[in-house]
Enzyme design. Structure first.
Site, mmCIF file in Angstrom:
data_model
loop_
_atom_site.group_PDB
_atom_site.id
_atom_site.type_symbol
_atom_site.label_atom_id
_atom_site.label_comp_id
_atom_site.label_asym_id
_atom_site.label_seq_id
_atom_site.Cartn_x
_atom_site.Cartn_y
_atom_site.Cartn_z
ATOM 1 N N PRO A 1 34.029 82.850 -12.101
ATOM 2 C CA PRO A 1 33.170 82.329 -13.179
ATOM 3 C C PRO A 1 33.933 82.008 -14.464
ATOM 4 O O PRO A 1 33.405 81.333 -15.336
ATOM 5 C CB PRO A 1 32.132 83.439 -13.395
ATOM 6 C CG PRO A 1 32.672 84.642 -12.725
ATOM 7 C CD PRO A 1 33.674 84.214 -11.703
ATOM 8 N N ASP B 1 27.141 57.416 -3.982
ATOM 9 C CA ASP B 1 26.652 58.736 -4.329
ATOM 10 C C ASP B 1 26.599 59.016 -5.809
ATOM 11 O O ASP B 1 27.306 58.414 -6.581
ATOM 12 C CB ASP B 1 27.589 59.795 -3.746
ATOM 13 C CG ASP B 1 27.177 60.128 -2.359
ATOM 14 O OD1 ASP B 1 26.059 59.811 -2.003
ATOM 15 O OD2 ASP B 1 28.005 60.706 -1.649
ATOM 16 N N ARG C 1 34.232 65.481 1.901
ATOM 17 C CA ARG C 1 33.498 64.214 1.914
ATOM 18 C C ARG C 1 34.365 63.053 1.445
ATOM 19 O O ARG C 1 34.085 61.903 1.752
ATOM 20 C CB ARG C 1 32.270 64.294 0.994
ATOM 21 C CG ARG C 1 31.247 65.284 1.433
ATOM 22 C CD ARG C 1 30.069 65.314 0.475
ATOM 23 N NE ARG C 1 29.336 64.060 0.520
ATOM 24 C CZ ARG C 1 29.466 63.077 -0.330
ATOM 25 N NH1 ARG C 1 30.292 63.191 -1.329
ATOM 26 N NH2 ARG C 1 28.770 61.987 -0.207
ATOM 27 N N GLU D 1 34.955 93.314 -8.629
ATOM 28 C CA GLU D 1 34.934 92.961 -10.052
ATOM 29 C C GLU D 1 35.864 91.798 -10.377
ATOM 30 O O GLU D 1 35.831 91.257 -11.466
ATOM 31 C CB GLU D 1 35.362 94.171 -10.899
ATOM 32 C CG GLU D 1 34.396 95.326 -10.841
ATOM 33 C CD GLU D 1 33.003 94.943 -11.295
ATOM 34 O OE1 GLU D 1 32.869 94.365 -12.386
ATOM 35 O OE2 GLU D 1 32.050 95.222 -10.541
HETATM 36 N N1 ADE Z 1 32.703 83.943 -8.209
HETATM 37 C C1 ADE Z 1 31.684 84.606 -8.782
HETATM 38 N N2 ADE Z 1 30.921 83.763 -9.490
HETATM 39 C C2 ADE Z 1 31.493 82.536 -9.364
HETATM 40 C C3 ADE Z 1 31.191 81.251 -9.879
HETATM 41 N N3 ADE Z 1 30.157 81.024 -10.674
HETATM 42 N N4 ADE Z 1 31.997 80.218 -9.538
HETATM 43 C C4 ADE Z 1 33.065 80.429 -8.755
HETATM 44 N N5 ADE Z 1 33.402 81.618 -8.253
HETATM 45 C C5 ADE Z 1 32.618 82.665 -8.554
#
Ligand code: ADE
Length: 387
Positions: free
Chosen positions: A86, A166, A151, A113
């Site tokens: 994230p 697309d 793709r 984590e």
């Molecule tokens: N791992 C945990 N959350 C994630 C996300 N939003 N994007 C990519 N990998 C992740």
């Protein structure tokens, strides 16, 4: 293309690589999918790959098993290593395109984590997030990345044209799609799609894409090449004021316009002798006319519609942002004319059909571009460049 997925849970991805479009691509060896389990590179007795976080806060994947797994994946060759997380840069079609150009992509999935930051620092080329939410691991993001990238690998999606149409391919949203029955719960398929007229169908699709993008994602217009979505032509008119344009300048501007998909570059000249000479040197690439009014009338006659005129000015007075001009020009459905040169500002076509842009500025000391060709190059790139 080779994709190596490093994960302690390869079974999560199994069916994904044996089903549907991706399954076919693997079967036809268009993509070569490999798995490496970091447990196979653990020093611990039970294949331990995680440990408590220093400073508290759950379990963290250890650097060494992941590093060894990447070394095995590379096996002396080159590879681009990504880590879904994230904290990464958010995945978009432009990034997908750049990943699709790699010969070997290694995706290191995290769990728990996170992973030891020292591994990320030393082994990962790019951290990628698939959106602003937190998942329990990197396997779903890995599948998302692989699906989007696959793709674009030639031969994976049946009709190449389908990829081009697309959402996001040229930076605009996709058109709506329909299938049988033609009448469903009182709703009919749009007539134009059942009429069999290909020109009308593609024009309708273009307009749908434009309307959707303008309505739902106007932010996307900034990066889009709107050229393929215009039903009418694009023109450049150069209006010199103090001196005539030189033959070299005119040719360079005509070439510049042509490379961004303009129908014609028109040069304004009142000098009879020069007028002829200029027209001869330009050939079919450009046109020489006596006044901007005549040029606009010529375009109107050719396109059977009043053009939307964008004056490329040199002051901020009365000007709008280029992005607003891009949106308005696209929404107008009219031919688009860029009126440039020192004499452009003194010309006023019908109100309501024109907008003015301020000067093109930038750099450390916010300098203004004064050369009309450079100014046009920047503006045309903002409208029709691949960004
Ligand atoms: N791992 C945990 N959350 C994630 C996300 N939003 N994007 C990519 N990998 C992740």
């Amino acid at each position: 293309m080779i994709v190596t997925v490093i994960t302690p849970f390869p079974e999560l991805l199994g069916p994904f690589f044996s089903t549907g479009v991706i399954g076919k691509a693997v079967e036809k060896s268009l993509i070569d999918i490999r798995f490496i389990n970091p447990r196979d590179h653990s020093d611990g007795h039970y294949g331990q790959i995680d440990d408590y976080a220093y400073g508290g806060g759950g379990m963290v994947l250890m650097a060494e098993p992941l590093a060894r797994a990447v070394d095995e994946a590379k096996a002396g060759g080159q590879a681009f290593v990504v880590h879904p997380g994230p904290q990464g840069v958010v995945l978009g079609q432009h990034l997908v395109e750049s990943l699709a150009s790699k010969e070997h992509l290694v995706i290191v999935c995290g769990r728990y984590e996170g992973v030891d930051e020292r591994f990320v620092d030393k082994y990962v080329d790019l951290e990628i997030s698939i959106g602003d939410y937190v998942l329990t691991g990197g396997e779903l993001p890995a599948m998302v990345i692989i699906d989007a990238v696959a793709r674009l690998v030639p031969g994976v999606v049946g009709q190449e044209a389908a990829v081009e149409e697309d959402s996001f391919f040229r930076g605009m949203l996709d058109t709506p799609h329909y299938t049988r029955p033609s009448s469903w719960k009182g709703s009919e398929v749009p007539r134009v799609l059942t009429g069999g007229d290909h020109l009308k169908t593609s024009s309708w699709r273009r307009r749908q894409s434009v309307a959707r993008t303008l309505g739902r994602r106007p932010d996307m217009i900034a990066r889009a090449n709107i050229g393929p979505y215009l039903d009418k032509g694009v023109y450049v008119i150069l209006v010199p004021a103090r001196r005539e344009v030189t033959l070299e300048e005119a040719e360079a501007i005509a070439d510049l316009g042509a490379s961004f998909g303009c129908e014609r570059a028109i040069f304004i000249s009142t000098d009879e002798a020069f007028h002829k000479e200029l027209q001869e040197s330009l050939g079919g690439k450009g046109k020489v006319l006596r006044s901007p009014g005549r040029a606009i009338a010529w375009i109107k006659d050719r396109e059977k519609e009043d053009p939307f005129v964008i004056i490329c000015g040199s002051t901020d007075r009365g000007s709008i942002h280029w992005l607003e001009a891009k949106r308005l020009g696209l929404a107008s459905g009219r031919p688009i004319v860029f009126l440039a040169g020192e004499g452009a500002e003194s010309f006023t076509p019908d109100p309501g059909q024109q907008v003015s842009l301020g000067p093109v500025r930038g750099g450390r000391d916010d300098r203004t571009l004064s050369c009309p060709r450079d100014t046009l190059a920047v503006i045309l790139d903002r409208f029709f460049g691949r960004r």
